[in-house]
Design an enzyme around this catalytic site. Sequence first.
Site, PDB file in Angstrom:
ATOM      1  N   ASP A   1      14.148 -35.616  75.714  1.00 31.51           N
ATOM      2  CA  ASP A   1      15.608 -35.722  75.685  1.00 31.51           C
ATOM      3  C   ASP A   1      16.004 -35.497  74.229  1.00 31.51           C
ATOM      4  OD1 ASP A   1      18.291 -36.284  76.278  1.00 31.51           O
ATOM      5  OD2 ASP A   1      18.012 -38.405  75.826  1.00 31.51           O
TER       6      ASP A   1
ATOM      7  N   GLU B   1      15.482 -31.311  78.298  1.00 32.46           N
ATOM      8  CA  GLU B   1      16.842 -31.259  78.830  1.00 32.46           C
ATOM      9  C   GLU B   1      17.611 -30.144  78.127  1.00 32.46           C
ATOM     10  OE1 GLU B   1      18.879 -35.016  80.068  1.00 32.46           O
ATOM     11  OE2 GLU B   1      20.270 -34.377  78.507  1.00 32.46           O
TER      12      GLU B   1
ATOM     13  N   ASP C   1      17.167 -43.371  75.655  1.00 31.38           N
ATOM     14  CA  ASP C   1      16.600 -42.074  75.257  1.00 31.38           C
ATOM     15  C   ASP C   1      15.227 -41.856  75.894  1.00 31.38           C
ATOM     16  OD1 ASP C   1      18.707 -41.135  73.385  1.00 31.38           O
ATOM     17  OD2 ASP C   1      18.130 -42.922  72.264  1.00 31.38           O
TER      18      ASP C   1
END
Length: 172
Positions: free
Chosen positions: A7, A68, A140
């Site tokens: 991420d 992502e 996160d």
Amino acid sequence: MRWIGIDPGLRITGFGVIDVDGQKLTYVASGTIESGDPAKGLPERLGALYAGVKEVLETYRPEQAAIEEVFLNVNPRSTLMLGQARGAVIAALVSEKLPVAEYSALRVKQAIVGTGRAAKPQVQEMVKRLLRLSRAPGTDASDALGVAICAAHHSQIPKAITSALASKKRSK
């Protein structure tokens, strides 16, 4: 198969490592990589992200990677900065010859929670349940684990289709 999910973020990048054996998911590790003091220059901060990802890769030795995708932010400067952080992370991944899959936040949330509009606490709770953890990782790290889980599930789809087609041919 060992997966790492990422991420990306300029200030904090989350990572999550899982092992996948058929439908069985096993938690390996998760955490965050910080780029350091925002007063430092952008090149130094991107270098810190690159080095941090390389260290995680050397420690856990994943075979596949997923990250992502960048979403469009209201602030174009923020989107640009996120894109640069993402680039540093991808550079670290490909420098280790890892295949990199990319997924939108919407697709990750759909895979984990069942809806693309899920809130972060919902993602955290489902990651905790799917990996049978005693407590949910931080946002996160949970998001990164969600990316890894999403990628692992999507990588199973072509195998399932091939298997189903082969079984259909055998039954004829």
